[in-house]
Design a protein around this motif. Structure first.
Motif, PDB file in Angstrom:
ATOM      1  N   PHE A 291     -19.717  33.463  37.962  1.00 36.07           N
ATOM      2  CA  PHE A 291     -20.741  33.642  39.164  1.00 36.07           C
ATOM      3  C   PHE A 291     -20.007  34.664  39.939  1.00 36.07           C
ATOM      4  O   PHE A 291     -18.954  34.998  40.280  1.00 36.07           O
ATOM      5  CB  PHE A 291     -20.781  32.021  39.499  1.00 36.07           C
ATOM      6  CG  PHE A 291     -20.510  30.847  38.503  1.00 36.07           C
ATOM      7  CD1 PHE A 291     -21.974  30.821  38.621  1.00 36.07           C
ATOM      8  CD2 PHE A 291     -19.928  31.136  37.815  1.00 36.07           C
ATOM      9  CE1 PHE A 291     -22.321  29.301  38.099  1.00 36.07           C
ATOM     10  CE2 PHE A 291     -19.845  29.181  37.455  1.00 36.07           C
ATOM     11  CZ  PHE A 291     -21.246  28.492  37.110  1.00 36.07           C
ATOM     12  N   THR A 292     -21.391  35.201  40.439  1.00 34.28           N
ATOM     13  CA  THR A 292     -21.516  36.671  41.225  1.00 34.28           C
ATOM     14  C   THR A 292     -21.342  35.063  42.651  1.00 34.28           C
ATOM     15  O   THR A 292     -22.542  34.688  42.917  1.00 34.28           O
ATOM     16  CB  THR A 292     -22.332  36.987  41.112  1.00 34.28           C
ATOM     17  OG1 THR A 292     -21.878  38.103  39.943  1.00 34.28           O
ATOM     18  CG2 THR A 292     -22.698  37.916  42.380  1.00 34.28           C
ATOM     19  N   LEU A 293     -20.198  35.373  43.814  1.00 33.30           N
ATOM     20  CA  LEU A 293     -20.483  34.469  45.127  1.00 33.30           C
ATOM     21  C   LEU A 293     -21.658  34.721  45.836  1.00 33.30           C
ATOM     22  O   LEU A 293     -22.034  36.127  45.715  1.00 33.30           O
ATOM     23  CB  LEU A 293     -19.442  34.691  45.475  1.00 33.30           C
ATOM     24  CG  LEU A 293     -17.942  33.229  44.406  1.00 33.30           C
ATOM     25  CD1 LEU A 293     -16.850  33.841  45.155  1.00 33.30           C
ATOM     26  CD2 LEU A 293     -17.972  32.087  44.729  1.00 33.30           C
ATOM     27  N   LEU A 294     -21.893  34.074  46.750  1.00 29.26           N
ATOM     28  CA  LEU A 294     -23.361  34.209  47.654  1.00 29.26           C
ATOM     29  C   LEU A 294     -22.434  34.473  48.873  1.00 29.26           C
ATOM     30  O   LEU A 294     -21.105  33.493  49.133  1.00 29.26           O
ATOM     31  CB  LEU A 294     -23.990  32.885  48.196  1.00 29.26           C
ATOM     32  CG  LEU A 294     -25.238  33.218  45.911  1.00 29.26           C
ATOM     33  CD1 LEU A 294     -25.657  31.691  46.055  1.00 29.26           C
ATOM     34  CD2 LEU A 294     -25.894  34.457  46.011  1.00 29.26           C
ATOM     35  N   PRO A 295     -22.681  34.409  49.898  1.00 36.05           N
ATOM     36  CA  PRO A 295     -22.171  34.910  51.435  1.00 36.05           C
ATOM     37  C   PRO A 295     -21.802  33.398  51.470  1.00 36.05           C
ATOM     38  O   PRO A 295     -21.050  33.535  52.547  1.00 36.05           O
ATOM     39  CB  PRO A 295     -23.412  35.121  51.731  1.00 36.05           C
ATOM     40  CG  PRO A 295     -23.246  36.249  51.394  1.00 36.05           C
ATOM     41  CD  PRO A 295     -23.898  35.628  50.030  1.00 36.05           C
ATOM     42  N   GLU A 296     -22.996  32.611  51.490  1.00 42.26           N
ATOM     43  CA  GLU A 296     -23.082  31.074  52.516  1.00 42.26           C
ATOM     44  C   GLU A 296     -21.574  30.449  52.016  1.00 42.26           C
ATOM     45  O   GLU A 296     -21.045  30.646  50.492  1.00 42.26           O
ATOM     46  CB  GLU A 296     -23.860  30.014  52.232  1.00 42.26           C
ATOM     47  CG  GLU A 296     -23.873  29.950  50.388  1.00 42.26           C
ATOM     48  CD  GLU A 296     -24.756  29.146  49.768  1.00 42.26           C
ATOM     49  OE1 GLU A 296     -24.237  27.379  50.017  1.00 42.26           O
ATOM     50  OE2 GLU A 296     -25.803  28.965  49.764  1.00 42.26           O
ATOM     51  N   ARG A 297     -20.268  29.480  53.234  1.00 45.76           N
ATOM     52  CA  ARG A 297     -19.716  28.845  52.743  1.00 45.76           C
ATOM     53  C   ARG A 297     -19.217  27.936  54.321  1.00 45.76           C
ATOM     54  O   ARG A 297     -19.910  27.916  55.094  1.00 45.76           O
ATOM     55  CB  ARG A 297     -18.450  29.984  53.089  1.00 45.76           C
ATOM     56  CG  ARG A 297     -18.630  30.554  54.098  1.00 45.76           C
ATOM     57  CD  ARG A 297     -16.688  31.402  54.007  1.00 45.76           C
ATOM     58  NE  ARG A 297     -17.267  32.868  53.179  1.00 45.76           N
ATOM     59  CZ  ARG A 297     -16.523  33.846  52.615  1.00 45.76           C
ATOM     60  NH1 ARG A 297     -15.216  33.296  52.810  1.00 45.76           N
ATOM     61  NH2 ARG A 297     -16.902  34.083  52.181  1.00 45.76           N
ATOM     62  N   SER A 298     -18.270  26.585  53.178  1.00 48.72           N
ATOM     63  CA  SER A 298     -19.041  26.101  54.551  1.00 48.72           C
ATOM     64  C   SER A 298     -17.342  25.566  54.459  1.00 48.72           C
ATOM     65  O   SER A 298     -16.672  25.231  52.988  1.00 48.72           O
ATOM     66  CB  SER A 298     -19.818  25.094  53.884  1.00 48.72           C
ATOM     67  OG  SER A 298     -19.692  24.280  53.056  1.00 48.72           O
ATOM     68  N   CYS A 299     -17.040  24.510  54.972  1.00 44.89           N
ATOM     69  CA  CYS A 299     -15.896  23.704  54.902  1.00 44.89           C
ATOM     70  C   CYS A 299     -15.607  22.982  53.796  1.00 44.89           C
ATOM     71  O   CYS A 299     -16.780  21.623  53.646  1.00 44.89           O
ATOM     72  CB  CYS A 299     -15.066  22.836  56.102  1.00 44.89           C
ATOM     73  SG  CYS A 299     -13.564  22.001  56.110  1.00 44.89           S
ATOM     74  N   GLY A 300     -14.351  22.788  52.604  1.00 47.71           N
ATOM     75  CA  GLY A 300     -14.717  21.999  51.401  1.00 47.71           C
ATOM     76  C   GLY A 300     -13.545  21.673  51.451  1.00 47.71           C
ATOM     77  O   GLY A 300     -12.958  20.947  50.658  1.00 47.71           O
ATOM     78  N   ASP A 301     -12.812  21.152  53.083  1.00 48.79           N
ATOM     79  CA  ASP A 301     -11.330  20.019  52.323  1.00 48.79           C
ATOM     80  C   ASP A 301     -11.317  18.861  52.042  1.00 48.79           C
ATOM     81  O   ASP A 301     -10.467  18.517  50.805  1.00 48.79           O
ATOM     82  CB  ASP A 301     -10.727  19.775  53.952  1.00 48.79           C
ATOM     83  CG  ASP A 301     -10.185  21.488  54.535  1.00 48.79           C
ATOM     84  OD1 ASP A 301      -9.946  22.326  53.789  1.00 48.79           O
ATOM     85  OD2 ASP A 301     -10.403  21.786  56.064  1.00 48.79           O
ATOM     86  N   ALA A 302     -12.434  18.203  52.563  1.00 49.87           N
ATOM     87  CA  ALA A 302     -12.619  17.288  52.221  1.00 49.87           C
ATOM     88  C   ALA A 302     -12.976  16.896  50.595  1.00 49.87           C
ATOM     89  O   ALA A 302     -12.928  16.148  49.481  1.00 49.87           O
ATOM     90  CB  ALA A 302     -14.009  16.119  53.038  1.00 49.87           C
TER      91      ALA A 302
END
Length: 233
Positions: A176-187
């Protein structure tokens, strides 16, 4: 339930109050069970092979088993995903699952890619699923699928700090080509790897490289991320 299998609006099926007890935990399952015959009829009209129809429906049982592992009791809390199945929008195609994420007015479709908990993420099996998916949606739903996306903790680039380059997770991620969006994925990663809600880190098993990586990263005060990527079909 879908009559053509091409609706993709956002779903909102709330988690029912715990005070309802077993009634609340099994309510959605009973709703879906009442529609099994209709779904199988839709699959037959679309010419979907019996093995794919059965594999797709079997995911409901996997989600029931997951609920018991996570909560220690029976029930179903994946109702929004299961709704995609019963609207004729999601299918298990070999190792991977695919759902219609968006459908354009001229019949082009964006697919969402999902990794069910059904064993190793072998590259050859993923190749077969990704190659077959566009053919399947074209043949049985009349849709043209050229792009697929995946949003998951599996897409977190930080995993490369801990896993060997030959890791099946990293090999899947590199498709995959990563998109800029990111969020917390700890849970999400704790639930995905250990199948536990908000566990104490010092009580988690450390049997595999991945388990040790997840815990060590968090103990060091760092955070995992949910990332999304796309690939051409």
């Amino acid at each position: 339930m879908a009559d053509r299998g091409v609706r993709t609006e956002e779903l909102a099926w709330p988690v029912l109050p715990a005070t309802l007890g077993p009634t609340g935990r099994y309510f959605y399952l009973l709703v879906f069970a009442s529609c099994v015959a209709q779904l199988r009829g839709l699959h037959r009209r679309q010419g979907i092979p019996e093995d794919i129809s059965a594999a797709t429906l079997s995911d409901v049982g996997q989600k029931l088993a997951l609920h018991r592992r996570m909560h220690g009791t029976g029930g179903l809390d994946w109702q929004e995903w299961v709704c995609f199945i019963f609207r004729g929008e999601a299918f298990t195609l070999g190792r991977l699952q695919f759902n219609l994420s968006a459908v354009g007015s001229t019949g082009e479709a964006l697919l969402g890619v999902h990794v069910p908990e059904t064993g190793r993420l072998a590259p050859e099996a993923c190749d077969e699923s990704l190659e077959y998916a566009p053919q399947f949606f074209s043949r049985h739903l009349g849709l043209r699928c050229e792009v697929a996306t995946c949003r998951s903790w599996l897409m977190d680039e930080q995993l490369a700090e801990y896993l060997p380059p030959s890791s099946n997770i990293l090999r899947f991620q590199r498709r995959f080509t990563l998109l800029p969006e990111r969020s917390c994925g700890d849970a999400a990663i704790l639930e995905g790897v250990f199948r536990r809600h908000a566990p104490r880190l010092d009580r988690l098993p450390r049997r595999t490289t991945l388990e040790r990586a997840v815990v060590d990263h968090l103990v060091a005060g760092r955070h995992w991320e949910l990332r999304a990527g796309w690939l051409a079909m």
